[in-house]
Design a protein around this motif. Sequence first.
Motif, PDB file in Angstrom:
ATOM      1  N   SER A  83      50.581  78.198 -13.912  1.00 60.61           N
ATOM      2  CA  SER A  83      51.060  77.607 -15.145  1.00 60.61           C
ATOM      3  C   SER A  83      50.006  76.660 -15.702  1.00 60.61           C
ATOM      4  O   SER A  83      49.300  75.987 -14.961  1.00 60.61           O
ATOM      5  N   GLU A  84      49.888  76.634 -17.014  1.00 62.67           N
ATOM      6  CA  GLU A  84      48.847  75.843 -17.655  1.00 62.67           C
ATOM      7  C   GLU A  84      49.141  74.346 -17.539  1.00 62.67           C
ATOM      8  O   GLU A  84      50.290  73.915 -17.603  1.00 62.67           O
ATOM      9  N   VAL A  85      48.105  73.560 -17.376  1.00 60.08           N
ATOM     10  CA  VAL A  85      48.206  72.110 -17.300  1.00 60.08           C
ATOM     11  C   VAL A  85      47.599  71.528 -18.576  1.00 60.08           C
ATOM     12  O   VAL A  85      46.454  71.825 -18.915  1.00 60.08           O
ATOM     13  N   SER A  86      48.372  70.728 -19.298  1.00 61.12           N
ATOM     14  CA  SER A  86      47.874  70.132 -20.535  1.00 61.12           C
ATOM     15  C   SER A  86      47.468  68.679 -20.349  1.00 61.12           C
ATOM     16  O   SER A  86      46.641  68.162 -21.102  1.00 61.12           O
ATOM     17  N   GLN A  87      48.043  68.014 -19.349  1.00 61.74           N
ATOM     18  CA  GLN A  87      47.718  66.622 -19.054  1.00 61.74           C
ATOM     19  C   GLN A  87      47.661  66.438 -17.542  1.00 61.74           C
ATOM     20  O   GLN A  87      48.454  67.024 -16.814  1.00 61.74           O
ATOM     21  N   PRO A  88      46.736  65.601 -17.056  1.00 59.96           N
ATOM     22  CA  PRO A  88      46.692  65.362 -15.606  1.00 59.96           C
ATOM     23  C   PRO A  88      47.853  64.496 -15.148  1.00 59.96           C
ATOM     24  O   PRO A  88      48.415  63.723 -15.925  1.00 59.96           O
ATOM     25  N   HIS A  89      48.222  64.647 -13.883  1.00 62.85           N
ATOM     26  CA  HIS A  89      49.157  63.708 -13.274  1.00 62.85           C
ATOM     27  C   HIS A  89      48.422  62.386 -13.052  1.00 62.85           C
ATOM     28  O   HIS A  89      47.217  62.367 -12.803  1.00 62.85           O
ATOM     29  N   THR A  90      49.150  61.289 -13.143  1.00 61.81           N
ATOM     30  CA  THR A  90      48.539  59.975 -12.930  1.00 61.81           C
ATOM     31  C   THR A  90      49.306  59.228 -11.849  1.00 61.81           C
ATOM     32  O   THR A  90      50.479  59.502 -11.587  1.00 61.81           O
ATOM     33  N   GLY A  91      48.632  58.270 -11.217  1.00 61.62           N
ATOM     34  CA  GLY A  91      49.262  57.477 -10.168  1.00 61.62           C
ATOM     35  C   GLY A  91      48.294  56.475  -9.590  1.00 61.62           C
ATOM     36  O   GLY A  91      47.351  56.051 -10.264  1.00 61.62           O
ATOM     37  N   THR A 123      43.761  60.136 -11.629  1.00 58.18           N
ATOM     38  CA  THR A 123      44.224  61.356 -12.280  1.00 58.18           C
ATOM     39  C   THR A 123      44.081  62.516 -11.299  1.00 58.18           C
ATOM     40  O   THR A 123      43.118  62.574 -10.528  1.00 58.18           O
ATOM     41  N   VAL A 124      45.048  63.414 -11.336  1.00 62.52           N
ATOM     42  CA  VAL A 124      45.070  64.542 -10.405  1.00 62.52           C
ATOM     43  C   VAL A 124      45.419  65.815 -11.178  1.00 62.52           C
ATOM     44  O   VAL A 124      46.373  65.833 -11.958  1.00 62.52           O
ATOM     45  N   VAL A 125      44.633  66.863 -10.947  1.00 58.85           N
ATOM     46  CA  VAL A 125      44.897  68.169 -11.551  1.00 58.85           C
ATOM     47  C   VAL A 125      44.672  69.233 -10.476  1.00 58.85           C
ATOM     48  O   VAL A 125      43.664  69.185  -9.762  1.00 58.85           O
ATOM     49  N   PRO A 126      45.579  70.191 -10.327  1.00 58.17           N
ATOM     50  CA  PRO A 126      45.367  71.250  -9.328  1.00 58.17           C
ATOM     51  C   PRO A 126      44.268  72.206  -9.767  1.00 58.17           C
ATOM     52  O   PRO A 126      43.979  72.342 -10.962  1.00 58.17           O
ATOM     53  N   CYS A 127      43.654  72.859  -8.807  1.00 54.63           N
ATOM     54  CA  CYS A 127      42.665  73.885  -9.112  1.00 54.63           C
ATOM     55  C   CYS A 127      43.375  75.082  -9.735  1.00 54.63           C
ATOM     56  O   CYS A 127      44.459  75.477  -9.305  1.00 54.63           O
ATOM     57  N   LYS A 128      42.762  75.667 -10.754  1.00 58.13           N
ATOM     58  CA  LYS A 128      43.362  76.782 -11.468  1.00 58.13           C
ATOM     59  C   LYS A 128      43.286  78.078 -10.673  1.00 58.13           C
ATOM     60  O   LYS A 128      44.045  79.021 -10.919  1.00 58.13           O
ATOM     61  N   TYR A 129      42.352  78.150  -9.720  1.00 58.57           N
ATOM     62  CA  TYR A 129      42.141  79.386  -8.967  1.00 58.57           C
ATOM     63  C   TYR A 129      42.158  79.119  -7.459  1.00 58.57           C
ATOM     64  O   TYR A 129      41.164  79.337  -6.769  1.00 58.57           O
ATOM     65  N   PRO A 130      43.281  78.637  -6.912  1.00 57.41           N
ATOM     66  CA  PRO A 130      43.315  78.300  -5.483  1.00 57.41           C
ATOM     67  C   PRO A 130      43.113  79.504  -4.583  1.00 57.41           C
ATOM     68  O   PRO A 130      42.657  79.370  -3.453  1.00 57.41           O
ATOM     69  N   GLU A 131      43.436  80.704  -5.083  1.00 56.43           N
ATOM     70  CA  GLU A 131      43.317  81.902  -4.251  1.00 56.43           C
ATOM     71  C   GLU A 131      41.867  82.240  -3.923  1.00 56.43           C
ATOM     72  O   GLU A 131      41.590  82.977  -2.976  1.00 56.43           O
ATOM     73  N   SER A 132      40.917  81.691  -4.701  1.00 54.89           N
ATOM     74  CA  SER A 132      39.505  81.988  -4.450  1.00 54.89           C
ATOM     75  C   SER A 132      38.881  81.027  -3.444  1.00 54.89           C
ATOM     76  O   SER A 132      37.707  81.170  -3.104  1.00 54.89           O
ATOM     77  N   LEU A 133      39.646  80.050  -2.972  1.00 50.73           N
ATOM     78  CA  LEU A 133      39.150  79.076  -2.006  1.00 50.73           C
ATOM     79  C   LEU A 133      39.756  79.344  -0.633  1.00 50.73           C
ATOM     80  O   LEU A 133      40.678  80.144  -0.484  1.00 50.73           O
ATOM     81  N   GLU A 134      39.231  78.658   0.374  1.00 55.07           N
ATOM     82  CA  GLU A 134      39.723  78.847   1.738  1.00 55.07           C
ATOM     83  C   GLU A 134      41.178  78.417   1.833  1.00 55.07           C
ATOM     84  O   GLU A 134      41.565  77.356   1.343  1.00 55.07           O
ATOM     85  N   GLN A 135      41.979  79.252   2.487  1.00 56.74           N
ATOM     86  CA  GLN A 135      43.407  78.983   2.605  1.00 56.74           C
ATOM     87  C   GLN A 135      43.705  78.177   3.873  1.00 56.74           C
ATOM     88  O   GLN A 135      42.972  78.229   4.849  1.00 56.74           O
ATOM     89  N   GLY A 136      44.805  77.413   3.827  1.00 56.28           N
ATOM     90  CA  GLY A 136      45.269  76.702   4.997  1.00 56.28           C
ATOM     91  C   GLY A 136      44.693  75.312   5.194  1.00 56.28           C
ATOM     92  O   GLY A 136      45.022  74.634   6.167  1.00 56.28           O
ATOM     93  N   ILE A 141      42.525  70.150  -5.347  1.00 59.09           N
ATOM     94  CA  ILE A 141      42.769  69.343  -6.554  1.00 59.09           C
ATOM     95  C   ILE A 141      41.467  68.736  -7.054  1.00 59.09           C
ATOM     96  O   ILE A 141      40.505  68.567  -6.303  1.00 59.09           O
ATOM     97  N   TYR A 142      41.452  68.426  -8.346  1.00 59.68           N
ATOM     98  CA  TYR A 142      40.420  67.569  -8.925  1.00 59.68           C
ATOM     99  C   TYR A 142      40.983  66.152  -8.929  1.00 59.68           C
ATOM    100  O   TYR A 142      42.165  65.941  -9.208  1.00 59.68           O
ATOM    101  N   LEU A 143      40.147  65.177  -8.617  1.00 55.16           N
ATOM    102  CA  LEU A 143      40.601  63.797  -8.453  1.00 55.16           C
ATOM    103  C   LEU A 143      39.687  62.871  -9.239  1.00 55.16           C
ATOM    104  O   LEU A 143      38.460  62.900  -9.063  1.00 55.16           O
ATOM    105  N   GLY A 144      40.272  62.057 -10.106  1.00 57.34           N
ATOM    106  CA  GLY A 144      39.460  61.158 -10.916  1.00 57.34           C
ATOM    107  C   GLY A 144      40.206  59.883 -11.262  1.00 57.34           C
ATOM    108  O   GLY A 144      41.213  59.544 -10.625  1.00 57.34           O
ATOM    109  N   ILE A 145      39.712  59.186 -12.270  1.00 59.93           N
ATOM    110  CA  ILE A 145      40.373  57.970 -12.756  1.00 59.93           C
ATOM    111  C   ILE A 145      40.560  58.100 -14.261  1.00 59.93           C
ATOM    112  O   ILE A 145      39.868  58.862 -14.929  1.00 59.93           O
ATOM    113  N   GLU A 146      41.512  57.331 -14.784  1.00 59.54           N
ATOM    114  CA  GLU A 146      41.919  57.487 -16.182  1.00 59.54           C
ATOM    115  C   GLU A 146      41.052  56.703 -17.159  1.00 59.54           C
ATOM    116  O   GLU A 146      40.677  57.215 -18.216  1.00 59.54           O
ATOM    117  N   ASN A 147      40.737  55.466 -16.825  1.00 57.88           N
ATOM    118  CA  ASN A 147      40.032  54.612 -17.790  1.00 57.88           C
ATOM    119  C   ASN A 147      38.995  53.742 -17.080  1.00 57.88           C
ATOM    120  O   ASN A 147      39.358  52.852 -16.319  1.00 57.88           O
TER     121      ASN A 147
END
Length: 234
Positions: A83-91, A123-136, A141-147
């Motif tokens: 599913s498409e992500v339009s905004q990152p999760h924050t925390g 800020t947290v956003v999941p990878c769009k293509y997790p199936e192409s990375l190592e499983q298990g 996720i991408y991990l950053g800061i907002e401001n």
Amino acid sequence: MHTPKPILQSKDQAWPLHIRDPKGRRQAELQEPQRVGIPGSGPAFHPRPLLSHFIVLKMSFLKDFGVKTESEDLGRDEPQCCSEVSQPHTGEVSDLNQQVWVLQGQTIVTVPRSNSVIPVTVTVVPCKYPESLEQGRGVPIYLGIENPEMCLSCEDIEGQPTLQLKEEKILRLYNEVEPVDPFLFYRLEIYSTSTFESVAFPGWFIASSDKGHPIFLTSHQGENNVNFNLSINA
């Protein structure tokens, strides 16, 4: 809702049988069940092909007549990785010593939580293509800061995997046509805490140490604090 029964061809007709709805439209083709040998008896029908045909036909008819199936409900409840992500999760993030992440210049450091301390908004956003990375290994996720808008990255500096904070838009990384490994971390949840393992450098984790020290990458989990509390805003 009453579900109409499928109509089979006459029993003297040869295999395969055609399954038709009440209006005479063909819905499926039923192959002859496999026969298996049972010691001490004659051949017997194998139950699995019959069961699988029945399940498929039942699902087909329920959908045709607008009846919602249990699997459809479960599918809606499960998070959709595509599913498409339009905004990152924050925390915010804290370690087991109740030290929170704060920004000092271009570096994230840890300081004890207090009323006078304002943790940096991560800020947290999941990878769009997790199936192409190592499983298990966890959820990538991408991990950053907002401001200001920046992202954590893992780079090889003089042969040493190094954690850096770079000016980068997290949604741009998310929308790349393939995973951007230096900016990705496997998030593995262990009870109420999470570890963040570098995708570019497997076995290296984000870690924290003493008050006022920057967060860093380590390959020695037992010697450094690699467990964090990631609290996502509702």
